[in-house]
Scaffold this motif. Sequence first.
Motif, PDB file in Angstrom:
ATOM      1  N   ARG A 273      11.690  -3.893   7.983  1.00 30.82           N
ATOM      2  CA  ARG A 273      11.393  -3.953   9.424  1.00 30.82           C
ATOM      3  C   ARG A 273      10.047  -3.290   9.723  1.00 30.82           C
ATOM      4  NH1 ARG A 273      15.669  -6.308  11.741  1.00 30.82           N
ATOM      5  NH2 ARG A 273      17.748  -5.950  10.851  1.00 30.82           N
ATOM      6  N   TRP A 274       9.735  -2.191   9.033  1.00 28.30           N
ATOM      7  CA  TRP A 274       8.420  -1.578   9.231  1.00 28.30           C
ATOM      8  C   TRP A 274       7.325  -2.527   8.754  1.00 28.30           C
ATOM      9  CZ3 TRP A 274       5.012  -0.143   5.195  1.00 28.30           C
ATOM     10  CH2 TRP A 274       3.820   0.439   5.643  1.00 28.30           C
ATOM     11  N   VAL A 275       7.527  -3.172   7.602  1.00 29.53           N
ATOM     12  CA  VAL A 275       6.527  -4.093   7.070  1.00 29.53           C
ATOM     13  C   VAL A 275       6.216  -5.186   8.082  1.00 29.53           C
ATOM     14  CG1 VAL A 275       6.089  -5.859   5.321  1.00 29.53           C
ATOM     15  CG2 VAL A 275       7.062  -3.656   4.644  1.00 29.53           C
ATOM     16  N   HIS A 276       7.252  -5.793   8.656  1.00 32.30           N
ATOM     17  CA  HIS A 276       7.029  -6.884   9.598  1.00 32.30           C
ATOM     18  C   HIS A 276       6.461  -6.390  10.931  1.00 32.30           C
ATOM     19  CE1 HIS A 276       9.724  -8.886   6.693  1.00 32.30           C
ATOM     20  NE2 HIS A 276       9.032  -9.955   7.018  1.00 32.30           N
ATOM     21  N   ASP A 277       6.874  -5.214  11.347  1.00 28.62           N
ATOM     22  CA  ASP A 277       6.319  -4.657  12.589  1.00 28.62           C
ATOM     23  C   ASP A 277       4.825  -4.378  12.440  1.00 28.62           C
ATOM     24  OD1 ASP A 277       8.734  -4.800  13.879  1.00 28.62           O
ATOM     25  OD2 ASP A 277       9.243  -2.682  13.590  1.00 28.62           O
ATOM     26  N   VAL A 278       4.439  -3.804  11.304  1.00 27.49           N
ATOM     27  CA  VAL A 278       3.033  -3.460  11.120  1.00 27.49           C
ATOM     28  C   VAL A 278       2.188  -4.722  10.959  1.00 27.49           C
ATOM     29  CG1 VAL A 278       2.904  -3.210   8.591  1.00 27.49           C
ATOM     30  CG2 VAL A 278       1.546  -1.714  10.043  1.00 27.49           C
ATOM     31  N   MET A 279       2.748  -5.769  10.346  1.00 30.68           N
ATOM     32  CA  MET A 279       2.005  -7.030  10.230  1.00 30.68           C
ATOM     33  C   MET A 279       1.852  -7.695  11.592  1.00 30.68           C
ATOM     34  SD  MET A 279       3.471  -8.607   6.649  1.00 30.68           S
ATOM     35  CE  MET A 279       2.284  -9.971   6.589  1.00 30.68           C
ATOM     36  N   LYS A 280       2.851  -7.535  12.445  1.00 24.92           N
ATOM     37  CA  LYS A 280       2.746  -8.071  13.799  1.00 24.92           C
ATOM     38  C   LYS A 280       1.656  -7.339  14.569  1.00 24.92           C
ATOM     39  CE  LYS A 280       5.532  -9.093  17.904  1.00 24.92           C
ATOM     40  NZ  LYS A 280       6.895  -9.009  18.497  1.00 24.92           N
ATOM     41  N   GLU A 281       1.617  -6.019  14.431  1.00 25.73           N
ATOM     42  CA  GLU A 281       0.577  -5.232  15.096  1.00 25.73           C
ATOM     43  C   GLU A 281      -0.815  -5.618  14.595  1.00 25.73           C
ATOM     44  OE1 GLU A 281       1.484  -1.155  14.460  1.00 25.73           O
ATOM     45  OE2 GLU A 281       3.393  -1.217  15.550  1.00 25.73           O
ATOM     46  N   MET A 282      -0.923  -5.915  13.301  1.00 25.33           N
ATOM     47  CA  MET A 282      -2.204  -6.291  12.707  1.00 25.33           C
ATOM     48  C   MET A 282      -2.548  -7.756  12.954  1.00 25.33           C
ATOM     49  SD  MET A 282      -1.606  -4.387   9.037  1.00 25.33           S
ATOM     50  CE  MET A 282      -3.064  -5.112   8.291  1.00 25.33           C
ATOM     51  N   ASN A 283      -1.584  -8.513  13.482  1.00 25.50           N
ATOM     52  CA  ASN A 283      -1.761  -9.953  13.730  1.00 25.50           C
ATOM     53  C   ASN A 283      -2.201 -10.676  12.460  1.00 25.50           C
ATOM     54  OD1 ASN A 283      -1.756 -12.348  15.230  1.00 25.50           O
ATOM     55  ND2 ASN A 283      -3.919 -12.134  15.783  1.00 25.50           N
ATOM     56  N   THR A 284      -1.437 -10.456  11.391  1.00 25.41           N
ATOM     57  CA  THR A 284      -1.754 -11.089  10.114  1.00 25.41           C
ATOM     58  C   THR A 284      -0.487 -11.625   9.469  1.00 25.41           C
ATOM     59  OG1 THR A 284      -2.783 -10.778   7.947  1.00 25.41           O
ATOM     60  CG2 THR A 284      -1.542  -8.926   8.823  1.00 25.41           C
ATOM     61  N   ASP A 285      -0.625 -12.699   8.710  1.00 28.15           N
ATOM     62  CA  ASP A 285       0.504 -13.272   7.983  1.00 28.15           C
ATOM     63  C   ASP A 285       0.450 -12.942   6.497  1.00 28.15           C
ATOM     64  OD1 ASP A 285       1.714 -14.402  10.172  1.00 28.15           O
ATOM     65  OD2 ASP A 285       0.690 -16.328   9.981  1.00 28.15           O
ATOM     66  N   ILE A 286      -0.503 -12.113   6.106  1.00 26.70           N
ATOM     67  CA  ILE A 286      -0.571 -11.594   4.740  1.00 26.70           C
ATOM     68  C   ILE A 286      -1.229 -10.225   4.815  1.00 26.70           C
ATOM     69  CG2 ILE A 286      -2.757 -12.785   4.298  1.00 26.70           C
ATOM     70  CD1 ILE A 286      -1.978 -12.897   1.329  1.00 26.70           C
ATOM     71  N   CYS A 287      -0.722  -9.282   4.046  1.00 26.89           N
ATOM     72  CA  CYS A 287      -1.366  -7.968   4.018  1.00 26.89           C
ATOM     73  C   CYS A 287      -1.166  -7.337   2.646  1.00 26.89           C
ATOM     74  CB  CYS A 287      -0.860  -7.049   5.134  1.00 26.89           C
ATOM     75  SG  CYS A 287       0.760  -6.325   4.849  1.00 26.89           S
ATOM     76  N   LEU A 288      -1.884  -6.266   2.411  1.00 26.60           N
ATOM     77  CA  LEU A 288      -1.789  -5.519   1.165  1.00 26.60           C
ATOM     78  C   LEU A 288      -1.351  -4.100   1.490  1.00 26.60           C
ATOM     79  CD1 LEU A 288      -2.254  -4.898  -1.832  1.00 26.60           C
ATOM     80  CD2 LEU A 288      -4.688  -4.612  -1.327  1.00 26.60           C
ATOM     81  N   ILE A 289      -0.181  -3.742   0.999  1.00 31.68           N
ATOM     82  CA  ILE A 289       0.340  -2.391   1.204  1.00 31.68           C
ATOM     83  C   ILE A 289       0.249  -1.665  -0.122  1.00 31.68           C
ATOM     84  CG2 ILE A 289       2.346  -1.004   1.852  1.00 31.68           C
ATOM     85  CD1 ILE A 289       3.303  -3.403   3.510  1.00 31.68           C
ATOM     86  N   ARG A 290      -0.588  -0.640  -0.169  1.00 29.84           N
ATOM     87  CA  ARG A 290      -0.762   0.145  -1.391  1.00 29.84           C
ATOM     88  C   ARG A 290       0.164   1.351  -1.327  1.00 29.84           C
ATOM     89  NH1 ARG A 290      -5.569  -1.559  -3.863  1.00 29.84           N
ATOM     90  NH2 ARG A 290      -7.091  -2.561  -2.477  1.00 29.84           N
ATOM     91  N   LEU A 291       1.115   1.386  -2.249  1.00 25.73           N
ATOM     92  CA  LEU A 291       2.025   2.522  -2.311  1.00 25.73           C
ATOM     93  C   LEU A 291       1.621   3.434  -3.453  1.00 25.73           C
ATOM     94  CD1 LEU A 291       5.464   0.774  -1.709  1.00 25.73           C
ATOM     95  CD2 LEU A 291       4.046   2.006  -0.061  1.00 25.73           C
ATOM     96  N   PRO A 292       1.806   4.725  -3.291  1.00 24.79           N
ATOM     97  CA  PRO A 292       1.419   5.662  -4.344  1.00 24.79           C
ATOM     98  C   PRO A 292       2.357   5.572  -5.536  1.00 24.79           C
ATOM     99  CG  PRO A 292       2.588   6.817  -2.613  1.00 24.79           C
ATOM    100  CD  PRO A 292       2.375   5.415  -2.123  1.00 24.79           C
TER     101      PRO A 292
END
Length: 527
Positions: A61-80
Amino acid sequence: MAAAALTLLVILVSIIITTLINKKRAAPAAAMHPPPPPSPPLRSVIANLPKIIFHSKPMFRWVHDVMKEMNTDICLIRLPGGGAANNIIPVLDPAIAREMLRKQDAVFADRPISFGSHAVSGGYVTTAAVPYNDQWRKMRKVLASEIVSPARHVWLQEKRDEEADNLVFYVHNRCMAGKCVNLRIATRHYCGNVMRKIMFGRRFFGNATADGGPGPMEVLHVDAVFAALDYLYWSCLSDYFPCLRGWDVDGKEKVIKEADETIKRYQNPIIEERIRQWRSGERKEMEDLVDVFITLKDDHGEPLLTPHEIKNQATELMMAAIDNPSNAVEWAMAELINQPDLMAKATNEIDKVVGKDKRLVQESDIGRLNYVKACAREAFRLHPLAPFNAPHVATQDTIVGGYFIPKGSHALLSRYGLGRNPKVWVDPLKFDPERHLRDSSDAEVALTEHDLRFISFSTGRRGCLATVLGTCMTTMLLARLLQCFAWTPPENAKTVNLAEAEDHLSLATPLMALPRMRLAPHLYPGN
């Protein structure tokens, strides 16, 4: 306290190292390649790390919320951590999904390493969870040619028919007693029964139950299947930080082991006894899929598969076949109960195709049940069980959708995001089966979605081989429930609560509904 402190220290050190590495790589990468997909702010990732790591693998749900805020249908999430989930690339755009799984299918054919996938695959000797290697090629060839082939599907039809009848028998018994039906139990155990019957030639591990419902062993077996699925990827802290593997800091490794052991505790003794029977000459004719696995020979006339491979592939087939049909039908029934006009259209179609009070719907009717299949398609679109498809790992640096995708990145096709993308679907949160009739130019509606506007059965090298079986199980389950019974909410309830669970996409509470007979009494099995 010591374990928690160690975990926090590892996370903080990993964040620092990952940030420094990414900064060092950013300048040359920008000069050599197109930009990577947009990334959420680092502060957002750090703030949500506890939830991502300890709860929802990653928290969808966080992933989709943040993509909605960014207005993007693809993103790169870098996790440590630099482990299995270092670079996560969620995808909500069908065009990008098609580019990954069609045009660049070979590039994205690998799977990540995780504690859960290693456990349930017996150390990667199966198919779905196995990295892209010779073992995967061997097992996929076995499945395609010997297990889910058209001839094998026809061979096993009688066993599937028995379980369709048993479903009606079970619900009818509840109906005659004036009791509500827990449709989560009914749907999951119909699917479990089908798989046990075609795999092992039996419905029950223990004694049969009088009403046709699951016994204690079957409940534990199916519950373990769903637990194993839930923990397959990104569930353990050691998936993010491989140096912690074996320490079980968060207790998840124990959960996965127990689920895997439960599944195999019921299945493996059957397989071992069957191997003994074939080797001793006591068994001479094939009756189910375990027999098929055991009797396969290599070019030298020796057994093609080891007992270890057979046991673990049987587990993976159970996991692959039970979840999606049962979840889709539970959701479809919930939506249809709340919209009686849609349910009437589905039942009227069945009556028209089969004939009212003539016989029960059969697999041979599936091709003409377009509205019923449209209801199932809509449930797959709007209510997938898993938020993401099984991850695809890039085997080399590549470019997708104009973005640079680094080697080793984990592409996650979002079942949740593709099916609810407002750029693709009109009124995406509305359950509207007729959209699939309007959109289809084919005479027959299919449950597959080749354009990846949503995912029912995935496509490409890693796609589902058993789409025919999945279609039959889903459609027969839904059609028999609709044909044989009229359904209403439980007493004192006007509608079904359609709330989703917080951490997954199934109904927050199992669907309870009251059945009423709608066919002549002699048509119900057991009468």
